[in-house]
Design a protein around this motif. Structure first.
Motif, PDB file in Angstrom:
ATOM      1  N   GLY A  17       0.930  -1.193  -0.023  1.00 13.15           N
ATOM      2  CA  GLY A  17      -0.065  -0.036  -0.322  1.00 13.15           C
ATOM      3  C   GLY A  17       0.878   1.136  -0.061  1.00 13.15           C
ATOM      4  N   ASN A  32      -5.187   0.869  -6.034  1.00 12.44           N
ATOM      5  CA  ASN A  32      -6.021  -0.057  -5.481  1.00 12.44           C
ATOM      6  C   ASN A  32      -5.130  -1.004  -4.496  1.00 12.44           C
ATOM      7  OD1 ASN A  32      -8.124   0.405  -7.379  1.00 12.44           O
ATOM      8  ND2 ASN A  32      -6.776  -0.085  -8.666  1.00 12.44           N
ATOM      9  N   ASP A  34      -5.550  -4.388  -1.907  1.00  8.97           N
ATOM     10  CA  ASP A  34      -6.418  -5.328  -1.619  1.00  8.97           C
ATOM     11  C   ASP A  34      -6.893  -5.229   0.139  1.00  8.97           C
ATOM     12  OD1 ASP A  34      -4.179  -6.425   0.024  1.00  8.97           O
ATOM     13  OD2 ASP A  34      -4.350  -8.352  -1.366  1.00  8.97           O
ATOM     14  N   ASP A  35      -7.711  -5.920   0.350  1.00  2.06           N
ATOM     15  CA  ASP A  35      -8.289  -6.040   1.911  1.00  2.06           C
ATOM     16  C   ASP A  35      -7.251  -6.306   2.917  1.00  2.06           C
ATOM     17  OD1 ASP A  35     -10.742  -5.192   1.002  1.00  2.06           O
ATOM     18  OD2 ASP A  35     -11.590  -7.114   0.905  1.00  2.06           O
ATOM     19  N   ASP A  36      -6.251  -7.362   2.767  1.00  2.80           N
ATOM     20  CA  ASP A  36      -5.283  -7.630   3.771  1.00  2.80           C
ATOM     21  C   ASP A  36      -4.030  -6.860   3.619  1.00  2.80           C
ATOM     22  OD1 ASP A  36      -4.122  -8.803   1.400  1.00  2.80           O
ATOM     23  OD2 ASP A  36      -4.059 -10.767   2.537  1.00  2.80           O
ATOM     24  N   GLY A  37      -3.891  -5.935   2.519  1.00  2.00           N
ATOM     25  CA  GLY A  37      -2.862  -5.061   2.415  1.00  2.00           C
ATOM     26  C   GLY A  37      -1.515  -5.856   1.648  1.00  2.00           C
ATOM     27  N   ALA A  40      -1.051  -4.456  -3.915  1.00  2.00           N
ATOM     28  CA  ALA A  40      -1.758  -3.257  -4.439  1.00  2.00           C
ATOM     29  C   ALA A  40      -1.356  -3.066  -5.959  1.00  2.00           C
ATOM     30  CB  ALA A  40      -1.191  -2.225  -3.646  1.00  2.00           C
TER      31      ALA A  40
END
Length: 121
Positions: A17, A32, A34-37, A40
């Motif tokens: 991120g 962008n 993702d949810d768990d980092g 990206a």
């Protein structure tokens, strides 16, 4: 017939991120994460170019210009003005490297320690 739409570069790093936000700001591309980092990406607005970032445990930054921990790849970013580009990337968290081997480009380290260059004709 092409077998791919466009090439994609994936960069290993400790914090996808953080690196996506850095290069997204440098290139002014959407980020962008993702949810768990753990992954990206940034994409050019016309979806012709993308750079991915993936989390790697125990990531070791390249030791450029030495080869104890080789860079293996780096990004060159074309800019209109090297001084303005330098000020912008440093404000985003880049560090100008002590070793500057040319006059038409400048070498920096991104927040994860990867070398990249700002280039101008």
């Amino acid at each position: 017939m092409a077998i791919a739409r466009f090439p994609v570069v994936t960069i290993d790093c400790p914090d996808p991120g953080e690196l996506a936000r850095f290069y997204g700001a440098v290139l002014d591309w959407p980020v962008n994460i993702d949810d768990d980092g753990g992954w990206a990406d940034i994409r050019h607005p016309d979806n012709t170019t993308m750079i991915n970032f993936q989390r790697v445990a125990d990531h070791r930054s390249p030791g450029w210009p030495g080869q104890d921990s080789p860079q293996q790849m780096h990004l060159d970013v074309d800019v209109d003005d090297l001084d303005e580009g330098e000020a912008a990337v440093v404000a985003l968290g880049a560090v100008k490297h002590d070793h500057q081997p040319g006059t038409t480009f400048r070498v920096f380290l991104d927040p994860a320690g990867h070398p990249f260059c700002l280039c101008s004709d």
